[in-house]
Design an enzyme around this catalytic site. Sequence first.
Site, PDB file in Angstrom:
ATOM      1  N   ASN A   1       1.363  -1.089  -0.608  1.00 50.85           N
ATOM      2  CA  ASN A   1      -0.206  -0.217  -0.196  1.00 50.85           C
ATOM      3  C   ASN A   1       0.877   1.487   0.236  1.00 50.85           C
ATOM      4  O   ASN A   1       0.701   2.165  -0.800  1.00 50.85           O
ATOM      5  CB  ASN A   1      -1.140   0.290   0.995  1.00 50.85           C
ATOM      6  CG  ASN A   1      -2.722  -0.679   0.675  1.00 50.85           C
ATOM      7  OD1 ASN A   1      -2.553  -1.335  -0.475  1.00 50.85           O
ATOM      8  ND2 ASN A   1      -3.044  -0.865   1.656  1.00 50.85           N
ATOM      9  N   GLU A   2       2.181   1.239   1.099  1.00 50.09           N
ATOM     10  CA  GLU A   2       2.971   2.160   0.622  1.00 50.09           C
ATOM     11  C   GLU A   2       3.488   2.112  -1.256  1.00 50.09           C
ATOM     12  O   GLU A   2       3.527   3.828  -0.531  1.00 50.09           O
ATOM     13  CB  GLU A   2       3.678   2.374   1.839  1.00 50.09           C
ATOM     14  CG  GLU A   2       4.504   3.789   1.960  1.00 50.09           C
ATOM     15  CD  GLU A   2       5.703   2.919   3.354  1.00 50.09           C
ATOM     16  OE1 GLU A   2       5.807   2.547   4.113  1.00 50.09           O
ATOM     17  OE2 GLU A   2       7.452   2.965   2.495  1.00 50.09           O
TER      18      GLU A   2
END
Length: 447
Positions: free
Chosen positions: A88-89
Amino acid sequence: MASSSSSATPEFDVYLSCAEDTRKGMVSHLYRSLSQRGITTYTRDDKLEKRASSPDSEFSDQWKYTIDAKVSVVVVSKSYLASAWCLNELQTILNFLDIGRLLVLPIFYGVDPSNVKNQTGEVEEPFRKLGEKYPEKDQAWRMSLIDVSNLFPRIWSGEAELVEAITKRVEVLLRYSDKSSNPRGTYPLTTKVNGLFGMDRQMLALYKLLDLNSNEEVRLIGICGPGGVGKTTLAKLAYEDMSKHFHAHVFVDNAKNIYQQDPDESQETFTSGKIQRWSQKRTRDVSTGVIKSTVGHRKVLLVIDSVDSMEQLKDIADIVGWCGSRSRVILVTQDKNLLDNFDVKHVYEVNSLRYDEALQLFSQSAFKETNPPTSFESLSLRAVQIASFLPLTLKILGSFLQGKDEEGWEKELQKLEGGQEKTIAEIRKKCFTRVNEEDQILSFILP
């Protein structure tokens, strides 16, 4: 918490994106090395990562507000690809790269970037399990891994000289991001694109399509868009930047200049230095035979500009068959249908400049400054609209208006306001008086 505005100044120099398996070892040493050089650095600790109960949790969604640095070093390891938090990052980091708020340096630690890109080999099993757990995120994560694998990957498996090498690279990136000539801070290329506003963004997008790490036999890439939008400029910059990676390289100005070789024509071959001199110049009236003798089943970069007919593509197809493995053939055209009919799968459509880029380009041409004087701001805005944000027209119009007073600008702009096609034709008529217009246009495109 940092603002999401693109104009916000980052608080830190570097953000380290990593998984648990590298955070306490190599990344901690890298953190110390960067800090000792006066480079402000931050990362996330294990406690924060464990607070994310799912990849779509409210906490993990806050990443889009908290990447507060000029450069992100992404340490891709086996555990990185097994972490929903990390992936996600990574999506957020790449989004910041796309809008010019972040430089990204990927480090592949103990994993092969080709395996990361294709989710195979040592990373296949951990990524598969994660995808089964979060199927709604699987495709987006795969696209992010493809993108990060295309960003000039560096492969590391040990720590000898690793930290020092990354530190030096970060210092280079920070110097690049601080240059006023590159306010959006996109990934640095070899070719200097100063004064060609928007080309850094366009080059990055084209590089993704070129994918120099691909082992594809011969990759065809199309560049298309309306006249004057910057297709030739983009192709020329990419050619100059990438030619060193190929055994031979050829740039053909106009597909019309390629002709079928007469059977009785002498078979001229190009070897050693002669290839180098010929291939670095723009070519005119070149035969298919001469090009074939140059490419000679080697890894070659071939750029053919101004493609406008299927007949030309037939000749080009014959030439492509002589290109060796991992060659790249770039076709430049205004007609996207030709690329579709030729089954070109990798196509980049060059669009008009963004508003800020267009104003800077026009101002550079008219005033030799990146912003117009206060008294000329409203006139400059009108000029940008008249030029329809097209790079060539902006540069020509800016050059034409250079040195005139406000009254002179008003007089000329009133004459030009109207339909786009008529305007562009009128601008060129005013600015070009020599017979060879093509060479003059190129002088505007490539300062």
